[in-house]
Design a protein around this motif. Structure first.
Motif, PDB file in Angstrom:
ATOM      1  N   MET A   1       0.825  -1.211   0.000  1.00 17.47           N
ATOM      2  CA  MET A   1       0.000   0.000   0.000  1.00 17.47           C
ATOM      3  C   MET A   1       0.854   1.254   0.000  1.00 17.47           C
ATOM      4  SD  MET A   1      -3.150   0.052  -0.309  1.00 17.47           S
ATOM      5  CE  MET A   1      -4.700  -0.778  -0.148  1.00 17.47           C
TER       6      MET A   1
ATOM      7  N   MET B   1       3.745   1.537  -1.096  1.00 17.87           N
ATOM      8  CA  MET B   1       4.564   1.681  -2.298  1.00 17.87           C
ATOM      9  C   MET B   1       3.739   2.275  -3.438  1.00 17.87           C
ATOM     10  SD  MET B   1       6.218  -1.949  -2.404  1.00 17.87           S
ATOM     11  CE  MET B   1       7.822  -2.050  -3.011  1.00 17.87           C
TER      12      MET B   1
ATOM     13  N   GLN C   1       5.932  -1.038  -7.375  1.00 19.96           N
ATOM     14  CA  GLN C   1       5.379  -2.385  -7.366  1.00 19.96           C
ATOM     15  C   GLN C   1       5.707  -3.097  -8.671  1.00 19.96           C
ATOM     16  OE1 GLN C   1       2.382  -4.000  -5.671  1.00 19.96           O
ATOM     17  NE2 GLN C   1       2.937  -3.023  -3.760  1.00 19.96           N
TER      18      GLN C   1
ATOM     19  N   SER D   1       9.216  -4.211  -8.791  1.00 17.36           N
ATOM     20  CA  SER D   1       9.568  -5.385  -7.995  1.00 17.36           C
ATOM     21  C   SER D   1       9.042  -6.658  -8.651  1.00 17.36           C
ATOM     22  CB  SER D   1       9.045  -5.257  -6.570  1.00 17.36           C
ATOM     23  OG  SER D   1       7.653  -5.348  -6.572  1.00 17.36           O
TER      24      SER D   1
ATOM     25  N   ILE E   1      -2.897  -8.465 -14.814  1.00 18.40           N
ATOM     26  CA  ILE E   1      -4.271  -8.442 -14.310  1.00 18.40           C
ATOM     27  C   ILE E   1      -4.298  -7.952 -12.864  1.00 18.40           C
ATOM     28  CG2 ILE E   1      -6.279  -9.876 -13.723  1.00 18.40           C
ATOM     29  CD1 ILE E   1      -5.443 -11.724 -16.018  1.00 18.40           C
ATOM     30  N   ASN E   2      -3.373  -8.482 -12.095  1.00 15.25           N
ATOM     31  CA  ASN E   2      -3.297  -8.128 -10.685  1.00 15.25           C
ATOM     32  C   ASN E   2      -3.072  -6.629 -10.510  1.00 15.25           C
ATOM     33  OD1 ASN E   2      -3.325  -8.738  -7.970  1.00 15.25           O
ATOM     34  ND2 ASN E   2      -1.107  -8.974  -7.895  1.00 15.25           N
TER      35      ASN E   2
ATOM     36  N   LEU F   1      -6.190  -4.585 -11.405  1.00 15.44           N
ATOM     37  CA  LEU F   1      -7.149  -4.599 -10.310  1.00 15.44           C
ATOM     38  C   LEU F   1      -6.710  -3.665  -9.198  1.00 15.44           C
ATOM     39  CD1 LEU F   1      -8.092  -8.359 -10.088  1.00 15.44           C
ATOM     40  CD2 LEU F   1      -9.572  -6.464 -10.716  1.00 15.44           C
ATOM     41  N   LYS F   2      -5.405  -3.659  -8.991  1.00 17.09           N
ATOM     42  CA  LYS F   2      -4.850  -2.787  -7.949  1.00 17.09           C
ATOM     43  C   LYS F   2      -5.185  -1.328  -8.258  1.00 17.09           C
ATOM     44  CE  LYS F   2      -1.773  -1.790  -4.687  1.00 17.09           C
ATOM     45  NZ  LYS F   2      -1.665  -2.384  -3.373  1.00 17.09           N
TER      46      LYS F   2
END
Lengths: 612, 395
Positions: B1, B3, B8, B11, B67-68, B71-72
């Motif tokens: 959160m 970051m 993200q 990483s 996808i992840n 969504l984030k």
């Protein structure tokens, strides 16, 4: 009595925190703190689960593509996969070690070792286990036993390969198969250590629950998790020694020329001198543990899911007393049903009838539990945390797998289903996947208590849905293979004409299994990443009632900085009418909630008048 | 959160690169350690398919990461708009459950209608008809429970998904309801137990006297089948008499044994009860005859038995299944060693005249020549045993 203990540990703790500094070894390695031991159990369990999963994928490759060769398998396994095709004896070994690891090391030690250790002291309100030292020994014996079991995968003659049930004479005679040599010896040593570990853990859990509950925590105010862990520990303490005896006798037969299980055997061109033993005796001893063992696996999962479903449906668990009674019923009955594994061993048919009666009776408490879960969800306000999703998944799997148990428990139907894929489907759904879902649910739910961090919710959702779908794709078609008479533990299905029609289905199952196993990497990533990079956990992230959420987020020896909280109510006061929040923790006195108290709160029958 | 999205992404890219490097390096190192350099075309092709799957894996990991992240971003914009993400996810998962319910029931229907049609043909034994019937009754009862409970489970999950304004209904118990759903399953199970018990006692009752008796011995990895011959009485046997010639240790001093037959296929006359005497000479095997709904373990040192009456000849079954190659089979269902998966003997059910004809072609196993061979084998076994004993005493 509990009052006395509390005061004793209080005074002990007062001069504890300030003085001696913990070293790395005393804190992380030879720790006597129940929370650290829980983490040790969990991480060892996860590592063993990965080993078990990789083995299952390897033999699924063989079953899905029996005629093809995979050069990378030769790179990975060397002589066990010459020409890229898995060797039949190593196939047997993988099936055996997969079963052993999953049943004992993951779903027994990893599941109840983790959550009994973490939750018993925290939820009953104790500073630690009754005997922290024995608790530490329990973990290290388990660790040693895991190392030996994993090491047996690497020896030249291969690991044990007679199936996880290791029936003699197959397991007793090194001439019968390569895995019955050194591999079997290591298996037996590993399991003997495992039993010792399970007993030490179990004795600790029982004595902690019985003696060290905080003030006000009567047996009927305990969360269902604790009831499940208590009964699981009792089952373990009563049944594991029998396996130990069975294993010792097998060691004698293997090494010292006794004939407990051996008689009239002609193998490798000569008749053995053993006379008078009975292979069926071993099966009685094995299943006397083996059947309670499957309840040792599923009961903690049921306890965990009861707690999680109530918390996240924001409703009291429906029929708290019925839940306890059915757990006790299951625990008691689990000791007198072992013969249903042996309907076709040639034991007296009358005995078969008796075991058929007891087995089908055990379906009643299981049914009660299922209906109570459904009633708990009814008119709830369901919060879909990843833990809740897994708990609902568990209920679904418990139903599906439980219903097929009604077929197998019926002796006359078992004749044709015994040792077929129907059995494989049944137990993988009801005790394998359901218990695994319970374990996942527990990890997602209590991760904040374990590590003081939150796991990523979104990854949890991905993990759940992919796993849930994969489980049904893998195991559902297996029922039909079993009904077509396809036996389990077959290296390939190419030798029989009538099994060839299942080759395509096997391919489908293998693909689903591989995809499902890839989904587990989402969990592994989430789990290990969140230890370091997860959000810091709030005090009570799920607005839960139980005591563990009153302890500080940062772990401390002794669990609570001051006095241990007292308990005034049962753990399921969720959405109680008249209260301004939808939960009332167990340590909130009735005097503070006058507006929501019910006549029943002052007696023993919880909220009796609340339900209209 | 804490970051930023950029961090993200970085990483996760790092993680992917690391994963690729690890895969490559580990494959190479394994190759160096274990593989002599093979360059034939087939393995090269398979190597290519292997890399194809590795690439596919990397691509799917990457797609998943994208996808992840998407969504984030959606989550973050929602929170910026002041909505609680928790409620959105409750809604989404609730809808997933109802979708899952529909798909799941569809899948179960598909399984029953597709794979459910690939099952064993109708029972070829008399008792099997009863157990099949019992199976169907159990399947209907459990099937109804299965469907209803799943509809309730997933529908409740959908209907009562968490909402900001909803309050759960405080409903701790209802003794009457709980009594009902204790007693009803108990009654249903009692019915199933009683009918199962009745079938079980019939199946396990002693075989009728006129039954044909057949001796089946399991060994790694074959079945040895012995017929009683004209006298319909099997000669006795003892495991101490087992040797390479006399594989099941038949005692040929017993006159009943003299006309015993050893056969490679089991022929059964239709509609005549047959009693199998099972035994194993090394490890436990399990004689499983799925088409006759018959199974019994074969245990070294403990004779077991199972009897049934075959009711459909092989020819009739071939017609019924519309499969000219159909054959009944006896296979091993208890893990017994490396070749467990291929331990079979064919069963042929014929009418009485064909059975008599087949029986007439079989010659007794015990001939004078065989007697000599057996004597020699016994003598050599005895000698070996003596030598071994002598060795032991010397030590």
């Amino acid at each position: 009595m509990s009052d006395h203990t509390t005061h004793h540990t209080d005074s002990h703790d007062a001069h504890h925190g300030a003085h001696h500094k913990e070293t790395f070894i005393s804190k992380y390695v030879f720790s006597m703190d129940h929370k650290m031991i829980a983490k040790q159990y969990l991480i060892t369990g996860i590592i063993m689960a990965v080993v078990g999963m990789v083995l299952s994928i390897l033999f699924r490759i063989q079953l899905g593509w029996p005629d093809e060769s995979f050069p990378f398998l030769e790179k990975l396994l060397g002589k066990w996969a010459q020409g890229g095709r898995i060797d039949p004896s190593f196939y047997m070994s993988m099936v055996t070690i997969h079963g052993t690891i999953m049943v004992f090391f993951v779903l027994t030690a990893g599941l109840s070792g983790t959550f009994s250790n973490l939750l018993i002291p925290l939820q009953v309100g104790a500073r630690d286990m009754a005997s922290p030292f024995i608790n530490m020994l329990s973990y290290w014996l388990f660790f040693l036993s895991s190392v030996i079991m994993a090491w047996s995968l690497l020896i030249e003659s291969g690991p044990a390969s007679g199936g996880w049930t290791i029936y003699p004479p197959l397991s007793a005679l090194p001439k019968a198969m390569p895995g019955s040599g050194l591999g079997m010896t290591l298996w037996l040593i590993s399991m003997a250590l495992f039993v010792a570990s399970a007993l030490m853990g179990g004795i600790n859990y029982i004595s902690t629950v019985l003696n060290m509950r905080t003030k006000g925590m009567s047996m009927t105010k305990m969360p269902l998790t604790i009831w499940a862990f208590l009964l699981t520990a009792i089952l373990g303490v009563l049944s594991f020694p029998v396996l130990f005896a069975g294993v010792i006798l097998l060691i004698f037969d293997r090494g010292f020329g006794t004939s407990f299980y051996l008689s009239d055997i002609f193998i490798g061109g000569e008749a053995l001198p053993n006379h008078g033993g009975s292979p069926v005796l071993f099966q009685h001893l094995f299943w006397f543990l083996g059947h309670p063992e499957v309840y040792i696996i599923i009961m903690p999962a049921l306890g965990i899911s009861s707690e999680i479903i109530a918390t996240n449906a924001r409703k009291p668990i429906f029929g708290y007393r019925a839940m306890i009674i059915s757990l006790i019923g299951i625990a008691f009955l689990s000791f007198i049903v072992w013969g249903h594994h042996m309907f076709v061993t040639g034991m007296n048919p009358f005995l078969g009838s008796v075991f058929m009666f007891t087995t089908l009776i055990i379906a009643v408490p299981s049914a009660v539990k299922t209906f109570n879960y459904l009633a708990t969800l009814w008119r709830g306000n369901i919060q879909f945390t990843p833990a809740m999703l897994f708990a609902i998944g568990l209920v679904s799997l418990f139903i599906t797998g439980g219903l097929t148990g009604i077929f197998l428990g019926n002796a006359s139907l078992d004749i044709n289903l015994h040792d077929t894929y129907f059995v494989v489907a049944h137990f993988h759904i009801v005790m394998g996947s359901a218990a695994m879902f319970g374990m996942f649910a527990g990890v997602y739910h209590w991760y904040p208590r374990l590590f003081g961090k939150m796991m990523d919710t979104r990854l949890g959702y991905f993990h759940f849905w992919l796993t849930f779908i994969a489980v049904y794709c893998v195991f559902f078609p297996m029922h039909f293979m079993g009904l077509d008479g396809v036996p389990r533990r077959y290296y390939s299905f190419t030798s029989f004409d009538f099994m060839k029609e299942w080759l395509a289905v096997n391919k489908f199952i293998s693909i689903a299994a591989i995809l499902g196993s890839l989904a587990q990497f989402i969990f592994l990533y989430n789990f290990f990443r969140s230890i370091f990079k997860g959000k810091k956990a709030p005090q009570n992230p799920w607005n839960s009632n139980t005591l563990e959420w009153t302890a500080p987020v940062e772990h401390m020896h002794g669990n609570w900085p001051g006095e241990i909280p007292h308990v005034y109510r049962w753990p399921y006061d969720y959405s109680k009418p008249g209260h301004d929040e939808d939960f009332i923790p167990q340590n909130v006195p009735l005097s503070q909630t006058m507006s929501s108290n019910l006549p029943g709160d002052y007696g023993t029958h919880h909220g009796a008048k609340g339900a209209h | 959160m804490n970051m930023s999205i950029g961090q993200q992404l970085k990483s996760s890219t790092k993680a992917i690169i690391l994963f690729v490097l690890l895969t490559i390096s580990s494959t190479i190192s394994f190759a160096q350690a274990a593989m002599p350099a093979t360059t034939d075309v087939a393995s090269q092709e398979l190597g290519i398919t292997f890399w194809f799957y590795v690439l596919l894996l990397i691509a799917s990991v990457f797609a998943f990461a994208v996808i992840n992240k998407t969504l984030k971003v959606l989550e973050l914009t929602q929170e910026l708009n002041g909505k609680k993400i928790k409620n959105t996810y409750n809604k989404v998962n609730g809808i997933f459950f109802i979708l899952f319910l529909v798909m799941f029931l569809g899948y179960v229907y598909y399984e029953f209608t597709t794979h459910g049609r690939m099952l064993l043909p109708e029972s070829a034994s008399a008792h099997g008809v009863i157990t099949d019937n019992l199976f169907n009754i159990t399947a209907i009862i459990t099937g109804v429970v299965f469907v209803i409970t799943h509809i309730l489970l997933f529908y409740f999950s959908f209907k009562y998904k968490g909402k900001e304004k909803r309050t759960a209904f405080f409903y701790p118990h209802n003794d009457k309801l709980e009594l009902y759903w204790t007693i009803i399953p108990a009654i249903v199970l009692a019915v199933l137990v009683l009918s199962g018990w009745k079938a079980w006692t019939n199946i396990t009752s002693p075989a009728p006297k006129e039954a044909l008796t057949i001796d089946v011995t399991g060994k790694q990895f074959a079945w040895i089948v012995r017929y009683p011959g004209n006298d319909n009485t099997l000669g006795s046997k003892a495991f101490k008499l087992v040797n390479d010639v006399n594989e099941t240790g038949v005692d040929f001093n017993d006159k009943n044994a003299k006309d015993d037959l050893l056969v490679n296929e089991i022929y059964l006359p239709v509609n005549r009860p047959v009693k199998f005497n099972f035994n194993a000479r090394d490890v436990i095997h399990s004689a499983y005859m799925p088409h006759f709904r018959a199974q019994m373990n074969c245990v070294p040192g403990m004779p077991t038995t199972f009897w049934f009456t075959p009711t459909i000849t092989t020819e009739q079954m071939r017609a019924k299944t519309n499969d000219p190659k159909f054959d009944y089979i006896l296979l091993c269902a208890k893990i017994c060693g490396n070749a467990h998966y291929n331990m079979q003997v064919k069963i042929v059910v014929v009418n009485d005249t064909e059975y008599a004809k087949w029986l007439a072609t079989k010659k007794p196993f015990y001939t004078e020549e065989m007697a000599k061979q057996i004597q020699e084998a016994e003598a050599s076994v005895a000698k070996a045993r003596e030598e071994k004993l002598a060795l032991n005493t010397n030590e």
